[in-house]
Design a protein around this motif. Structure first.
Motif, PDB file in Angstrom:
ATOM      1  N   ALA A 535      64.766  32.432 -14.230  1.00  0.00           N
ATOM      2  CA  ALA A 535      64.168  33.704 -13.823  1.00  0.00           C
ATOM      3  C   ALA A 535      64.728  34.182 -12.489  1.00  0.00           C
ATOM      4  N   LEU A 536      64.875  33.291 -11.530  1.00  0.00           N
ATOM      5  CA  LEU A 536      65.422  33.664 -10.220  1.00  0.00           C
ATOM      6  C   LEU A 536      66.879  34.080 -10.331  1.00  0.00           C
ATOM      7  N   ALA A 537      67.614  33.416 -11.209  1.00  0.00           N
ATOM      8  CA  ALA A 537      69.006  33.805 -11.430  1.00  0.00           C
ATOM      9  C   ALA A 537      69.084  35.210 -12.014  1.00  0.00           C
ATOM     10  N   ALA A 538      68.237  35.498 -13.004  1.00  0.00           N
ATOM     11  CA  ALA A 538      68.235  36.831 -13.602  1.00  0.00           C
ATOM     12  C   ALA A 538      67.842  37.897 -12.583  1.00  0.00           C
ATOM     13  N   ALA A 539      66.906  37.577 -11.686  1.00  0.00           N
ATOM     14  CA  ALA A 539      66.495  38.542 -10.666  1.00  0.00           C
ATOM     15  C   ALA A 539      67.648  38.854  -9.713  1.00  0.00           C
ATOM     16  N   ASP A 540      68.430  37.838  -9.348  1.00  0.00           N
ATOM     17  CA  ASP A 540      69.609  38.071  -8.492  1.00  0.00           C
ATOM     18  C   ASP A 540      70.609  38.992  -9.190  1.00  0.00           C
ATOM     19  N   VAL A 541      70.866  38.711 -10.467  1.00  0.00           N
ATOM     20  CA  VAL A 541      71.819  39.539 -11.221  1.00  0.00           C
ATOM     21  C   VAL A 541      71.315  40.976 -11.302  1.00  0.00           C
ATOM     22  N   ALA A 542      70.014  41.144 -11.551  1.00  0.00           N
ATOM     23  CA  ALA A 542      69.444  42.489 -11.651  1.00  0.00           C
ATOM     24  C   ALA A 542      69.592  43.257 -10.345  1.00  0.00           C
ATOM     25  N   GLN A 543      69.393  42.580  -9.227  1.00  0.00           N
ATOM     26  CA  GLN A 543      69.521  43.267  -7.937  1.00  0.00           C
ATOM     27  C   GLN A 543      70.947  43.756  -7.711  1.00  0.00           C
ATOM     28  N   ALA A 554      69.858  46.761 -14.891  1.00  0.00           N
ATOM     29  CA  ALA A 554      69.030  45.973 -13.982  1.00  0.00           C
ATOM     30  C   ALA A 554      67.647  45.746 -14.572  1.00  0.00           C
ATOM     31  N   TRP A 555      67.069  46.775 -15.175  1.00  0.00           N
ATOM     32  CA  TRP A 555      65.749  46.605 -15.770  1.00  0.00           C
ATOM     33  C   TRP A 555      65.793  45.658 -16.971  1.00  0.00           C
ATOM     34  N   THR A 556      66.828  45.770 -17.796  1.00  0.00           N
ATOM     35  CA  THR A 556      66.969  44.864 -18.940  1.00  0.00           C
ATOM     36  C   THR A 556      67.039  43.417 -18.470  1.00  0.00           C
ATOM     37  N   THR A 557      67.807  43.176 -17.412  1.00  0.00           N
ATOM     38  CA  THR A 557      67.942  41.817 -16.894  1.00  0.00           C
ATOM     39  C   THR A 557      66.636  41.329 -16.286  1.00  0.00           C
ATOM     40  N   MET A 558      65.900  42.221 -15.613  1.00  0.00           N
ATOM     41  CA  MET A 558      64.639  41.789 -15.019  1.00  0.00           C
ATOM     42  C   MET A 558      63.603  41.457 -16.085  1.00  0.00           C
ATOM     43  N   THR A 559      63.611  42.158 -17.208  1.00  0.00           N
ATOM     44  CA  THR A 559      62.694  41.794 -18.294  1.00  0.00           C
ATOM     45  C   THR A 559      63.027  40.402 -18.825  1.00  0.00           C
ATOM     46  N   ARG A 560      64.295  40.051 -18.793  1.00  0.00           N
ATOM     47  CA  ARG A 560      64.683  38.698 -19.191  1.00  0.00           C
ATOM     48  C   ARG A 560      64.141  37.670 -18.206  1.00  0.00           C
ATOM     49  N   ALA A 561      64.153  38.003 -16.912  1.00  0.00           N
ATOM     50  CA  ALA A 561      63.604  37.092 -15.904  1.00  0.00           C
ATOM     51  C   ALA A 561      62.131  36.826 -16.158  1.00  0.00           C
ATOM     52  N   VAL A 562      61.379  37.884 -16.460  1.00  0.00           N
ATOM     53  CA  VAL A 562      59.952  37.729 -16.724  1.00  0.00           C
ATOM     54  C   VAL A 562      59.724  36.928 -18.013  1.00  0.00           C
ATOM     55  N   ALA A 563      60.585  37.126 -18.993  1.00  0.00           N
ATOM     56  CA  ALA A 563      60.448  36.379 -20.250  1.00  0.00           C
ATOM     57  C   ALA A 563      60.643  34.884 -20.017  1.00  0.00           C
ATOM     58  N   HIS A 564      61.568  34.515 -19.140  1.00  0.00           N
ATOM     59  CA  HIS A 564      61.751  33.091 -18.824  1.00  0.00           C
ATOM     60  C   HIS A 564      60.478  32.511 -18.213  1.00  0.00           C
ATOM     61  N   LEU A 565      59.812  33.289 -17.374  1.00  0.00           N
ATOM     62  CA  LEU A 565      58.584  32.791 -16.752  1.00  0.00           C
ATOM     63  C   LEU A 565      57.457  32.680 -17.761  1.00  0.00           C
ATOM     64  N   ARG A 566      57.392  33.586 -18.709  1.00  0.00           N
ATOM     65  CA  ARG A 566      56.320  33.530 -19.703  1.00  0.00           C
ATOM     66  C   ARG A 566      56.393  32.271 -20.557  1.00  0.00           C
ATOM     67  N   GLY A 567      57.551  31.664 -20.621  1.00  0.00           N
ATOM     68  CA  GLY A 567      57.684  30.437 -21.394  1.00  0.00           C
ATOM     69  C   GLY A 567      57.310  29.187 -20.632  1.00  0.00           C
ATOM     70  N   THR A 568      56.899  29.330 -19.348  1.00  0.00           N
ATOM     71  CA  THR A 568      56.586  28.147 -18.537  1.00  0.00           C
ATOM     72  C   THR A 568      55.100  27.852 -18.463  1.00  0.00           C
ATOM     73  N   ALA A 569      54.249  28.850 -18.707  1.00  0.00           N
ATOM     74  CA  ALA A 569      52.795  28.655 -18.605  1.00  0.00           C
ATOM     75  C   ALA A 569      52.107  29.769 -19.374  1.00  0.00           C
ATOM     76  N   PRO A 570      50.858  29.560 -19.763  1.00  0.00           N
ATOM     77  CA  PRO A 570      50.132  30.617 -20.480  1.00  0.00           C
ATOM     78  C   PRO A 570      49.856  31.820 -19.578  1.00  0.00           C
ATOM     79  N   SER A 571      49.417  32.884 -20.189  1.00  0.00           N
ATOM     80  CA  SER A 571      49.013  34.067 -19.436  1.00  0.00           C
ATOM     81  C   SER A 571      47.744  33.771 -18.646  1.00  0.00           C
ATOM     82  N   PRO A 572      47.620  34.274 -17.438  1.00  0.00           N
ATOM     83  CA  PRO A 572      46.376  34.047 -16.679  1.00  0.00           C
ATOM     84  C   PRO A 572      45.163  34.687 -17.351  1.00  0.00           C
ATOM     85  N   ALA A 573      45.373  35.713 -18.158  1.00  0.00           N
ATOM     86  CA  ALA A 573      44.247  36.289 -18.896  1.00  0.00           C
ATOM     87  C   ALA A 573      43.684  35.273 -19.881  1.00  0.00           C
TER      88      ALA A 573
END
Length: 834
Positions: A535-543, A554-573
């Motif tokens: 996720a951090l790598a994708a955020a650097d690329v997006a910037q 940049a937005w497409t890449t940032m959505t990929r960064a968020v998708a990587h994070l969604r696979g690490t833990a459940p939603s807080p909701a």
């Protein structure tokens, strides 16, 4: 309390770290003093001064010294460091329409909304009539008055006489040019137009600059010699450290003086300062660490390996007392860790680097400060824009890496970066290493990236490769080579494409799995390290994509960064729903536990508590994932992707499936979108957010207000307004002084790069944060001495009203500036007097 008595004049001496009596000049130890006896103090002050001092209870200021603003001048309270709130609560509002007595039109400098005021409000603070204005308080500028001179009446004879006189002068001038000046200038080369010829030179860090060498003219005072700067700085930094009045911290002054003497190669004198430091109130052993590191470095350069080792061992013993929090702790631990790595003591360095808290803005502030000083650029503004200095998992690991590069140990820096255990920390440090070397290589090699950087890439993980290629592309676009940057960026995107991306969020485990997770790391959830690194790598690329103008990519890449994070833990909701069930339906859960685990009634109490505890662990992991997710999306707003960002968070908020719903409206992210959209004049987007979220729940982050308004105040040369913004932020966020300090130091850096030394000093003098004032004067002093612009500041230094600690920082900065000067400039007779 017993005071020391002078063996000569028997006077009581308050200071416990002076060597000579301040009254008679005799040695306090009874030994002959090398200093001449001090003149007798004046018997009495002037009656008027004594009366004023008696009336106020304060000593009078020395003549000729500019008085610092008092607490009463800064605020209505009595706390000298209290924030000025008058501009917030007492500023009269601007009328949106003209009315009786309010016919003078003004325009808000922040949002450019027009309004009307009374003539009496000119030159005073008013409040913008736009309720959405990010910085509504501003000072109405006074109109510039042009003096009107009455033209004298002339008679006809006077006019005739004036015309005759002009004709006579013209004739004489023409004759002089034709018969005298023209003949004398014959055969001589014409002077070069455009003023003094810039002479190429090089700073100590290798940066090429042009310095104007203007011949010394008959007007104006002569330049201040560098020898005078050096000698006076060493004398005055010690005196400032010994002062009892207006001295925030004597240990700080002693640290400044010890580092000043160490930088001058006077190591015994530096040790004396440390010995005196131990005698004063407020001393802590870790205060000695940075001077000891400077001493060790100097002894190493001088070839005294044994002395350097002893200094490092001493510093290692002192660092044990360092507190976890604070930038002083961060600086001390980072400098010592780098010195230990250079000495081949990597295991000791690991332990030292872990001593200080390097999270959040505290770590970012520490890294930017050390980059400015260690690299010699004295610039915090330019590095702040580098992608690899955002959201650092371990700022100290990056700090040590960059410190080693600055000291010329590139291979040791790479080895340190690759030694990190966490993948995200390792990728971040290697990207910092590569980005720094790529930037210096591109600058020196005409656009080429050093082979030492590209040779490392094949051995990295895909996420690591993406971050390094993004760092290289960032360095190339910083130098204006867009073609090369796009080529490197394509390599970064290719590396990201090789990483699998989660299609949906990680699901919450079932009841039995949660119960059985007791004792497992993260309650049985997968290790998030790899996902966070991606996720951090994708955020650097997006910037970098955004900086090159490709906002859609940049937005497409940032959505990929968020998708990587969604696979690490459940939603807080989803995890919040688990905790709510524990609070609201205990009997139902106990029945489910009894059925799923075949428990007896007597076991249900402990079983339920165990289950609820594990639900809490899972919720903590979900919250940590979501917090990083929001921070990355804040970066998206900062580089201009606003409408897609709003549509994404609004859609996630409306999700009916708790596993996919994400509670963005409860965060400050919607306010961030409003703030940036307001500045970008995207009124439709602002309206969409305001319609979706009630006004009482839509909050503008104070960090966004400062980030958007403060640079505008700096660029507009409104230093008083800029200082007011810093005070306002510190009042709203009393637990976070690092954000305002970084903003201020970045502003000072920008002013110094533009040659606006007076404005930089004006900003520092208008602030009330003592730590920021000390950092500011150190930075300014170092810059003007390094760049041959010190004479004017040096002569005016007594007018600044500096405290004892600020004086110590100023003279320490002068010594740092001398060290950063190019060796060639110090050798020529011309620059020896500058």
């Amino acid at each position: 309390m017993d005071f020391r008595n002078c063996p000569s004049c028997k006077a009581s001496v308050l200071e416990d770290d002076v060597e000579d009596c301040p009254f008679c000049g005799a040695s306090m130890s009874g030994k002959p003093s090398a200093k001449p006896a001090a003149p007798k103090p004046a018997v009495a002050a002037k009656p008027q001064a004594a009366a004023a001092a008696a009336a106020t209870g304060k000593p009078g200021a020395p003549a000729g010294v500019k008085k610092r603003p008092s607490a009463e001048e800064l605020d209505d309270g009595t706390d000298p460091f209290e924030v000025d709130t008058r501009s917030i609560v007492k500023a009269p509002p601007v009328s949106p329409k003209p009315a009786k007595g309010r016919m003078q039109r003004v325009v808000c400098p922040m949002c450019e909304t027009p309004g009307f005021i009374s003539p009496q409000q000119v030159g005073k603070e008013v409040k913008c009539c736009n309720p959405q204005c990010l910085m509504p308080i501003f000072t109405v500028p006074k109109p510039k008055e042009k003096p009107v001179e009455e033209e004298p009446k002339r008679s006809l004879s006077g006019i005739i006489f004036a015309v005759a006189a002009v004709a006579l002068v013209a004739a004489v001038g023409a004759a002089l040019y034709h018969f005298v000046i023209k003949e004398e200038s014959a055969g001589k080369a014409a002077p070069v137009a455009g003023g003094p010829t810039p002479v190429p030179t090089q700073r100590a860090n290798g940066e090429s600059v042009l310095v104007a060498r203007t011949p010394k003219g008959p007007e104006g005072p002569p330049p201040i010699a560098l020898d005078e700067v050096r000698t006076t700085s060493l004398t005055e930094v010690e005196r400032a450290a010994q002062r009892g009045q207006n001295n925030r911290s004597k240990p700080f002054g002693r640290r400044m003086s010890a580092e000043a003497f160490a930088s001058a190669g006077e190591f015994d004198k530096a040790r004396e300062q440390l010995a005196d430091m131990q005698k004063v109130a407020g001393y802590e052993p870790y205060f000695e660490v940075e001077p000891l590191v400077s001493i060790a470095s100097g002894l190493t350069t001088a070839g005294d390996a044994a002395g350097a080792t002893a200094a490092l061992n001493d510093a290692l013993a002192k660092i044990a007392s360092v507190p976890k929090l604070g930038r002083d702790s961060f600086d001390a631990a980072g400098r010592l860790a780098a010195a230990l790595v250079i000495a081949g003591r990597t295991d000791d360095a690991r332990g030292v680097a872990a001593l200080s808290d390097d999270s959040g803005m505290r770590g970012r502030a520490g890294v930017l400060w050390r980059i400015a000083l260690d690299s010699g650029t004295l610039d915090l503004d330019t590095p702040a824009g580098r992608p690899w200095l955002h959201d650092m998992p371990s700022a100290q690991w990056v700090n040590v890496t960059l410190s080693l590069i600055a000291q010329g140990h590139e291979s040791e820096a790479l080895a340190w970066a690759q030694a990190a255990g966490d993948p995200a920390v390792r990728d971040n440090a290697v990207a910092a290493w590569a980005g720094t070397l790529a930037q210096s290589g591109v600058a020196a090699g005409g656009g080429s990236v050093p082979p030492s950087v590209t040779n490392v890439i094949p051995g990295l993980s895909p996420a690591g490769q993406a971050r390094v290629w993004a760092a290289i592309a960032d360095a190339q676009q910083l130098r204006g080579d867009k073609t090369a940057a796009e080529q490197s960026l394509s390599q970064a995107v290719a590396a990201l494409d090789s990483l699998p991306v989660s299609v949906e969020s990680l699901k919450v485990p079932n009841l039995k799995a949660i119960y059985d997770s007791d004792g497992q790391p993260r309650a049985g959830l997968p290790d998030p390290a790899a996902g966070r690194a991606a996720a951090l790598a994708a955020a650097d690329v997006a910037q970098v994509q955004a900086s090159l103008g490709d906002v859609a990519a940049a937005w497409t890449t940032m959505t990929r960064a968020v998708a990587h994070l969604r696979g690490t833990a459940p939603s807080p909701a989803a995890t919040t729903a688990l905790l709510d069930e524990c609070e609201q339906n205990r009997s139902g859960l106990e029945a489910k536990l009894k059925s799923a685990l075949a428990l007896e009634d007597a076991q249900l109490f402990l079983a339920f508590n165990r289950y609820r505890k594990q639900c809490g662990v899972i919720h903590d992991e979900a919250t940590a994932r979501f917090d990083l997710q929001v921070r990355l999306l804040r970066r998206t707003a900062a580089f201009g992707v606003l409408q897609p960002l709003w549509e994404e968070i609004a859609a996630r908020e409306r999700q009916t499936d708790s596993a996919e719903r994400e509670p963005y409206f409860a965060t400050l992210l919607p306010g961030t979108i409003v703030a940036y959209a307001s500045v970008a004049k995207q009124a439709e987007l602002v309206s969409q957010v305001q319609q979706a979220i009630p006004a009482n729940k839509l909050r503008i982050d104070a960090r966004d207000r400062l980030a958007l308004a403060f640079p505008a105040a700096i660029d507009g040369s409104n230093m008083r307004q800029a200082a007011d913004m810093l005070r306002s932020y510190d009042q709203q966020e009393p637990g976070d002084y690092y954000t305002s300090q970084v903003a201020a130091l970045r502003g000072i850096s920008r002013l110094l790069k533009a040659g606006n030394t007076d404005k930089a000093l004006d900003l520092v003098m208008n602030t009330i944060d003592p730590l920021l004032r000390e950092d500011g004067v150190l930075l300014i002093a170092a810059a003007v001495v390094r760049d041959d612009r010190h004479s004017d500041v040096w002569r005016k230094r007594s007018q600044f009203g500096l405290s004892a600690t600020e004086q110590a920082a100023f003279f320490r900065g002068c010594m740092l500036g001398l060290k950063l000067r190019p060796p060639a400039t110090a050798e020529t007779p011309e620059t020896a007097a500058r």
